[in-house]
Motif scaffolding. Structure first.
Motif, short mmCIF file in Angstrom:
data_model
loop_
_atom_site.label_atom_id
_atom_site.label_comp_id
_atom_site.label_asym_id
_atom_site.label_seq_id
_atom_site.Cartn_x
_atom_site.Cartn_y
_atom_site.Cartn_z
N LEU A 108 0.86 -1.18 -0.18
CA LEU A 108 0.01 0.16 0.04
C LEU A 108 0.81 1.03 0.07
O LEU A 108 1.85 1.17 0.68
CB LEU A 108 -0.87 -0.07 1.09
CG LEU A 108 -1.85 -1.10 1.41
CD1 LEU A 108 -2.83 -1.07 2.74
CD2 LEU A 108 -2.82 -1.43 0.27
N LYS A 109 0.63 2.33 -0.91
CA LYS A 109 1.47 3.48 -1.00
C LYS A 109 0.65 4.71 -0.40
O LYS A 109 -0.87 4.89 -0.65
CB LYS A 109 1.64 3.48 -2.41
CG LYS A 109 2.28 4.90 -2.75
CD LYS A 109 3.54 5.27 -2.02
CE LYS A 109 4.04 6.77 -2.37
NZ LYS A 109 4.58 7.07 -3.72
N PHE A 110 1.34 5.38 0.40
CA PHE A 110 0.57 6.63 0.71
C PHE A 110 1.48 7.87 0.60
O PHE A 110 2.72 7.69 0.40
CB PHE A 110 0.26 6.76 2.22
CG PHE A 110 -0.56 5.73 2.94
CD1 PHE A 110 -2.10 5.96 2.86
CD2 PHE A 110 -0.17 4.39 3.05
CE1 PHE A 110 -3.11 5.00 2.96
CE2 PHE A 110 -1.18 3.25 3.21
CZ PHE A 110 -2.37 3.73 3.40
N HIS A 111 0.72 8.93 0.27
CA HIS A 111 1.78 10.33 0.11
C HIS A 111 1.07 11.22 0.93
O HIS A 111 0.18 12.25 0.51
CB HIS A 111 1.61 10.72 -1.41
CG HIS A 111 2.93 11.68 -1.74
ND1 HIS A 111 3.10 12.59 -0.96
CD2 HIS A 111 3.82 11.56 -2.74
CE1 HIS A 111 4.05 13.43 -1.55
NE2 HIS A 111 4.49 12.57 -2.66
N PRO A 112 1.42 11.36 2.19
CA PRO A 112 0.80 12.13 3.21
C PRO A 112 0.93 13.59 2.87
O PRO A 112 0.00 14.55 3.18
CB PRO A 112 1.66 12.05 4.47
CG PRO A 112 2.16 10.77 4.40
CD PRO A 112 2.59 10.28 2.75
N TYR A 113 1.95 14.16 1.92
CA TYR A 113 1.95 15.56 1.67
C TYR A 113 0.93 15.82 0.52
O TYR A 113 0.19 16.67 0.73
CB TYR A 113 3.38 15.76 0.95
CG TYR A 113 3.52 17.34 0.71
CD1 TYR A 113 4.02 18.15 1.50
CD2 TYR A 113 3.25 17.95 -0.49
CE1 TYR A 113 4.17 19.45 1.37
CE2 TYR A 113 3.38 19.22 -0.87
CZ TYR A 113 3.65 19.91 0.21
OH TYR A 113 4.04 21.46 -0.08
N HIS A 114 0.90 15.05 -0.35
CA HIS A 114 -0.06 15.23 -1.55
C HIS A 114 -1.48 14.63 -0.94
O HIS A 114 -2.32 14.80 -1.79
CB HIS A 114 0.19 14.65 -2.83
CG HIS A 114 1.14 15.36 -3.56
ND1 HIS A 114 0.95 16.77 -4.11
CD2 HIS A 114 2.55 15.06 -3.92
CE1 HIS A 114 2.10 17.29 -4.53
NE2 HIS A 114 2.95 16.24 -4.55
N SER A 115 -1.74 14.25 0.13
CA SER A 115 -3.05 14.05 0.64
C SER A 115 -3.23 15.07 1.83
O SER A 115 -4.48 15.15 2.50
CB SER A 115 -3.12 12.49 1.29
OG SER A 115 -2.97 11.81 0.37
N ALA A 116 -2.11 15.98 2.06
CA ALA A 116 -2.35 16.83 3.23
C ALA A 116 -3.17 16.17 4.46
O ALA A 116 -3.85 16.76 5.12
CB ALA A 116 -3.47 18.18 2.68
#
Length: 269
Positions: A108-116
């Motif tokens: 699973l991949k997350f991008h906390p920055y581009h999800s704010a």
């Protein structure tokens, strides 16, 4: 052999990475296999402002595209499912996609920055039961902001010791030293080399072990020749991984980083 655990496809905002470009680059630079995610799952722009609805791609659509691309290139591409925790939640459709495609889904991949969305947010933690249930690694972008800083990933790794967490970039925009120290302290905390200097990679080997670092690149973020040069024509730091890193660490350590860790963790042959 080289396995790249951090590549992308898709076109959104200022990023244009067609699947054909990615595949051409992997072939041109003799990359054995790669783990790919779809940037269409981005929820916010470079200023962390939520993208208008017309630019939002539903999570299941983005993920289905990733799975289809991996299926079409079986043995070459494997899937990291880029989730949308800000606007969506895990659901039965997502779980069924995972359950029915475990041969190609690796993370699973997350991008906390581009999800704010801070990485320790319940919105992101809601997905972790899927990682636990299906033995999926959790890969997350890390930087030096409030949402993506490495201490939040360390906190989650301590809270969920049965999950392997990979800090992509080792804290992008930092000197990587704090991130390396966190990986050294937490058994289930790993990292990748995307935009990480080989000096930091050498430091990682000394402080945290070569068994916990995966080669990753963000390819083809700078085009087909991302492995060779950046978008301004300057020599890419990945040339150092290909041609210099082995001079500073043992052959075993080098092979761990460049392919063996990925092969063993993600069952890529």
């Amino acid at each position: 052999m080289i396995i790249d655990t951090h590549v992308h496809f898709g076109s959104i905002m200022n990023f244009d990475m067609p699947a054909k470009m990615l595949l051409t680059s992997l072939k041109e630079y003799n990359i054995h296999a790669a783990i790919v995610s779809n940037i269409l799952s981005s929820e916010c722009d470079e200023n962390q402002i939520e993208l208008p609805s017309k630019f939002q791609t539903p999570q299941n659509v983005s993920i289905k595209e990733t799975i289809q691309l991996a299926k079409e290139n079986k043995g070459k591409l494997y899937a990291a499912l880029w989730c949308k925790p800000r606007l969506e939640s895990p659901n039965d459709r997502l779980e069924n996609l995972i359950k029915n495609n475990l041969d190609i889904i690796k993370a699973l991949k997350f991008h906390p920055y581009h999800s704010a969305t801070p990485f320790d947010s319940p919105k992101i933690q809601n997905y972790f039961y899927l990682a636990q249930k299906y033995n999926l690694t959790v890969i997350t972008h890390t930087g030096n902001g409030d949402c993506d800083n490495c201490n939040l990933v360390f906190k989650m790794a301590k809270k969920y010791p049965s999950i392997k967490f990979v800090m992509a970039h080792l804290g992008l925009g930092t000197d990587n030293q704090e991130a390396i120290g966190l990986c050294a302290k937490q058994e289930n905390l790993y990292a990748d080399t995307a935009w990480v200097s080989i000096q930091s990679a050498v430091d990682f080997v000394k402080r945290a072990s070569s068994k916990k670092l995966f080669f990753g690149s963000d390819n083809p973020i700078d085009g087909i020749n991302t492995y060779k040069e950046n978008r301004y024509g300057q020599r890419s730091l990945y040339q150092d991984y290909f041609y210099k890193l082995a001079d500073y660490i043992s052959i075993e350590d080098y092979e761990n980083i460049m392919w063996r860790n990925a092969s063993e963790t993600y069952n890529i042959k």
